[in-house]
Write an enzyme that holds these catalytic residues in place. Structure first.
Site, PDB file in Angstrom:
ATOM      1  N   ARG A   1      52.634  78.720  11.110  1.00  0.00           N
ATOM      2  CA  ARG A   1      53.617  77.781  11.668  1.00  0.00           C
ATOM      3  C   ARG A   1      52.945  76.851  12.701  1.00  0.00           C
ATOM      4  NH1 ARG A   1      55.568  76.695  17.213  1.00  0.00           N
ATOM      5  NH2 ARG A   1      57.629  75.791  16.999  1.00  0.00           N
TER       6      ARG A   1
ATOM      7  N   THR B   1      49.421  75.432  23.407  1.00  0.00           N
ATOM      8  CA  THR B   1      50.464  76.465  23.307  1.00  0.00           C
ATOM      9  C   THR B   1      50.074  77.536  22.301  1.00  0.00           C
ATOM     10  OG1 THR B   1      52.843  76.803  22.918  1.00  0.00           O
ATOM     11  CG2 THR B   1      51.748  75.292  21.445  1.00  0.00           C
TER      12      THR B   1
ATOM     13  N   THR C   1      54.735  75.948  26.765  1.00  0.00           N
ATOM     14  CA  THR C   1      53.656  75.061  26.341  1.00  0.00           C
ATOM     15  C   THR C   1      53.173  74.427  27.626  1.00  0.00           C
ATOM     16  OG1 THR C   1      54.755  74.583  24.248  1.00  0.00           O
ATOM     17  CG2 THR C   1      53.204  72.930  25.026  1.00  0.00           C
TER      18      THR C   1
ATOM     19  N   ASP D   1      55.168  71.289  17.628  1.00  0.00           N
ATOM     20  CA  ASP D   1      54.960  69.858  17.913  1.00  0.00           C
ATOM     21  C   ASP D   1      53.673  69.606  18.691  1.00  0.00           C
ATOM     22  OD1 ASP D   1      56.318  71.324  20.018  1.00  0.00           O
ATOM     23  OD2 ASP D   1      56.420  69.432  21.099  1.00  0.00           O
TER      24      ASP D   1
ATOM     25  N   SER E   1      52.415  82.072  26.938  1.00  0.00           N
ATOM     26  CA  SER E   1      52.691  81.103  25.876  1.00  0.00           C
ATOM     27  C   SER E   1      51.549  80.128  25.647  1.00  0.00           C
ATOM     28  CB  SER E   1      53.964  80.328  26.210  1.00  0.00           C
ATOM     29  OG  SER E   1      53.823  79.714  27.465  1.00  0.00           O
TER      30      SER E   1
ATOM     31  N   THR F   1      57.605  69.885  25.818  1.00  0.00           N
ATOM     32  CA  THR F   1      57.639  71.329  25.665  1.00  0.00           C
ATOM     33  C   THR F   1      59.017  71.671  25.097  1.00  0.00           C
ATOM     34  OG1 THR F   1      58.475  71.730  27.895  1.00  0.00           O
ATOM     35  CG2 THR F   1      56.105  71.711  27.640  1.00  0.00           C
ATOM     36  N   GLY F   2      59.162  72.879  24.613  1.00  0.00           N
ATOM     37  CA  GLY F   2      60.461  73.275  24.068  1.00  0.00           C
ATOM     38  C   GLY F   2      60.416  73.438  22.563  1.00  0.00           C
TER      39      GLY F   2
HETATM   40  N1  GLY Z   1      56.737  73.130  21.851  1.00  0.00           N
HETATM   41  C1  GLY Z   1      55.912  74.160  21.422  1.00  0.00           C
HETATM   42  C2  GLY Z   1      56.273  74.753  20.117  1.00  0.00           C
HETATM   43  O1  GLY Z   1      57.387  74.621  19.660  1.00  0.00           O
HETATM   44  O2  GLY Z   1      55.413  75.382  19.545  1.00  0.00           O
END
Ligand code: GLY
Length: 308
Positions: free
Chosen positions: A195, A185, A167, A198, A46, A218-219
């Site tokens: 895309r 990430t 991430t 965050d 990731s 992260t998430g």
């Molecule tokens: N938190 C990383 C993402 O949604 O790309």
């Protein structure tokens, strides 16, 4: 007192980051060095090399870095073909008049400032990508995806298969008391090209201010963007909340979004007194890493579970 804090997948970068601090290096150098280790690991699916690609099979990377001393920041998003987006984000911060470059412009900037392009897709990440595409899609169809007009139905279907994506976050404080924060990430696998999550959005996935502290997420990035979560944590600390209360409040801010969309958000943070803390909205829990001046090896700590 020097300190490094990282998200659960950051362990391998902790010692190199700490070595920089022990030798008098800056928090920015430590954060960049720690994240570069994770970006170079092809087994980390990731982040950086070996990160999972978007729906057309291209690995697009997001990263940001912020300096808590000056509030300078640099970000790159949807950047293809370079192994170390964290270093390119730092160059954006230090060499350009901008804070955020994306896509072809970010790649052009990387090449212009001396970074060598590389192939990010590995045999393993190509295989995982193919497994997420419709079985009816022929090999020729997969090759033609970059030119295909309609991607949205495929993206919707594929992202339902995401079991996890990750991430890496690093926060460091150097011997001069300066804080820095970095995030990197490859974002969601099978995402729509272009895309952004965050991670490269200052205030969403990353925020630091020496006077109050630092936070990184992260998430589920689409939710974090809408709540400006990292900035909220720092703002809550500025307003007098403890680091624990600040992180818990930021998770509670996400409650309506988490209830509607599912998924999870994790936060790692450091306050101005150098106390680290980590929290997750996932009932499954999780962990983060801390190493400070007095400790020889990184310590694994549980994220506090706050299911809002
Ligand atoms: N938190 C990383 C993402 O949604 O790309």
């Amino acid at each position: 007192m020097i300190l490094v804090v990282a998200s659960g997948n950051g362990e391998a970068g902790m010692v190199p980051a700490m070595e920089i601090l022990r030798h008098g290096g800056s928090a920015l150098d430590a954060v960049e060095a720690g994240i570069r280790v994770i970006e170079s690991d092809p087994a980390e699916s990731s982040v950086g090399l070996g990160g999972l690609p978007n729906v057309v099979g291209e690995v697009e990377l997001d990263a940001s870095i912020m300096d808590g001393r000056t509030l300078a920041a640099g970000s790159v998003g949807a950047l293809a073909g370079f192994e170390h987006p964290i270093s390119i984000a730092r160059r954006v911060m230090e060499l350009s008049p901008h804070a955020f470059l994306v896509g072809d412009g970010a790649a052009r900037f990387a090449a212009e400032t001396g970074f060598s392009p590389c192939m990010l897709l590995t045999a393993r990440s190509r295989r995982v990508w193919q497994q997420g595409l419709p079985e009816s899609l022929s090999a020729q169809g997969r090759r033609g995806l970059r030119r295909r007009g309609e991607l949205l139905p495929m993206v919707r279907q594929a992202v339902e298969r995401i079991s996890q994506h990750g991430t890496v976050d690093f926060i460091a404080r150097d011997a001069n008391g300066n804080l820095a924060c970095g995030v990197s990430t490859s974002g969601w696998p099978w995402k729509y090209p272009g895309r952004l999550g965050d991670s490269p959005v200052i205030g969403a996935g990353n925020y630091v201010d020496n006077r109050y502290g630092a936070a990184a997420c992260t998430g589920y990035g689409e939710l974090v963007i809408r709540c400006s979560t990292a900035h909220s944590v720092v703002l809550y600390m500025r307003m007098g909340k403890s680091i624990r209360a600040a992180c818990r409040s930021a998770i509670h801010d996400l409650a309506p979004l988490l209830a509607t969309h599912g998924g999870a958000v994790n936060i790692v943070a450091v306050d101005r007194e150098n106390r680290p803390f980590g929290v997750t909205s996932s009932a499954k829990g999780g962990y983060y890493w801390v190493v400070s001046e007095g400790s020889a090896t990184p310590e694994k700590r549980a994220l506090e579970v706050v299911v809002p």
